[in-house]
Enzyme design. Structure first.
Site, short mmCIF file in Angstrom:
data_model
loop_
_atom_site.label_atom_id
_atom_site.label_comp_id
_atom_site.label_asym_id
_atom_site.label_seq_id
_atom_site.Cartn_x
_atom_site.Cartn_y
_atom_site.Cartn_z
N GLU A 84 0.83 -1.21 0.00
CA GLU A 84 0.00 0.00 0.00
C GLU A 84 0.86 1.26 0.00
OE1 GLU A 84 -3.93 -1.71 2.23
OE2 GLU A 84 -2.40 -0.79 3.46
N CYS A 339 -0.60 6.68 9.81
CA CYS A 339 0.61 6.03 10.31
C CYS A 339 0.27 4.76 11.09
CB CYS A 339 1.35 6.98 11.23
SG CYS A 339 1.83 8.46 10.39
#
Ligand code: SF4
Length: 354
Positions: A84, A339
């Protein structure tokens, strides 16, 4: 595009050496979409190449857009591994791409969705740069371009140092994407030998290090890599990095509610940083708050973010100690693009049976 394979194929086809450069310019500088989009090479050669090697190293599977504008792309490698990447738009017009360097991750931080996936393999330099190319082509169509690249996606870039290095050189090459070194950032969990290599590169590339805890005991719980490279090895390496490069060092600190966000943790963090003269001279603590993630089996992780009051107290203590800090805004949390949330849509083979 795999430039090494391209060279081999062109050689096998008896093509002159300049063909490789023509194609490289078309792919990386002009952002061609396919072989048919390269008018500088003859049509029969385009057809021959299309039959012998893929134009892109990755295949785009899905794109998910967050309301804040971040796009998370899921790609498959040629051997069907999911990775990703995220495009983060900023109000000032900058466009940052966050790239993955591994399918999965070797480090296994306990709070990280990627860490729960395990490790499949490192990505080639071309697979890393291809992630940027996909977004660059898309932005070009809108009259925009990629302005920054951060190596902060899936994987530990400093465990695939040579691949990361080649990818950086390709991103920086004026005949390729021509991205200034200062616009490239690499984040590591603290691989000390690679930090030492990086120190010697004489680059302007930015370095970020994930600290996440002020003591070895806590850091080892959160980041198993600390057992190999404890703070007693990491901190002197960081101090040397700043001393040699005279560059700002980002110190990432992910606040996990009830785990590393107490006032004592803030005091200990300040004490740790002040021990090291160069780190305290040019270190900047980047405070992140935890983004909830699911593990590879779809279960929510046991962690949570800090409360607003805890966060404010933590910040006040750092300020009182004279430690510069900033709070990083995390984009894309609602599509799993923030994150610690990059996990690949594909799960381990037995996941659905649990
Ligand atoms: S935080 Fe980074 S180093 Fe740690 S497991 Fe996740 S991807 Fe790997």
């Amino acid at each position: 595009m795999d430039l090494d394979r391209l060279g081999t194929v062109l050689h096998e086809l008896g093509q002159p050496a300049y063909r490789a450069k023509q194609i490289e310019l078309a792919v990386y500088r002009d952002l061609a979409h396919g072989y048919d989009d390269i008018p500088t090479i003859p049509r029969p050669l385009r057809q021959e190449l299309a039959g012998r090697m893929p134009f892109d190293e990755l295949r785009l599977e899905t794109t998910r857009r967050s309301p804040d504008g971040a796009d998370k792309d899921l790609f498959l490698t040629q051997d069907s591994l999911p990775i990703e990447s995220v495009l983060i738009p900023h109000e000032n017009g900058s466009r940052t791409v966050c790239v993955s360097t591994e399918a999965g991750c070797q480090i296994g931080c306990t709070f990280c969705a990627t860490g729960h996936l395990g490790f499949q393999r490192t990505l080639t330099p071309f697979e890393i740069v291809d992630q940027v190319l996909f977004f660059a082509r898309q932005l070009k169509a809108a009259g925009e371009k990629v302005t920054n690249v951060v190596f902060m996606g899936m994987g530990e870039p400093f465990l695939t140092y040579e691949h990361m290095r080649r990818a950086i050189l390709l991103l920086n090459d004026p005949d390729a994407l021509g991205l200034g070194q200062r616009r490239i950032s690499v984040s590591t969990s603290g691989i000390v030998p690679s930090i030492e290599h990086f120190t010697q590169e004489q680059w302007q590339v930015n370095l970020a290090v994930s600290l996440h805890a002020p003591t070895d005991a806590l850091r080892s719980q959160l980041m198993p890599i600390n057992r190999t490279y404890p703070l007693s090895a990491l901190m002197p390496a960081l101090d040397r990095y700043v001393a040699v490069t005279n560059r700002r060092l980002m110190l990432e600190y992910l606040l996990l509610g009830g785990i590393n966000d107490s006032p004592e943790d803030a005091h200990r963090l300040a004490d740790l940083l002040r021990t090291w003269p160069n780190v305290s001279r040019l270190g900047l603590v980047n405070l992140l708050t935890y983004n909830p993630t699911r593990d590879a089996y779809g279960h929510w992780n046991a962690f949570m973010g800090p409360t607003g009051r805890t966060l404010a107290t933590f910040e006040d203590i750092l300020t009182a100690h004279g430690i510069p800090w900033t709070r990083r805004v995390s984009f894309g949390g609602d599509v799993g693009a923030a994150c610690g949330q990059l996990a690949g849509e594909a799960r381990p083979p037995d996941a659905t049976q649990l």
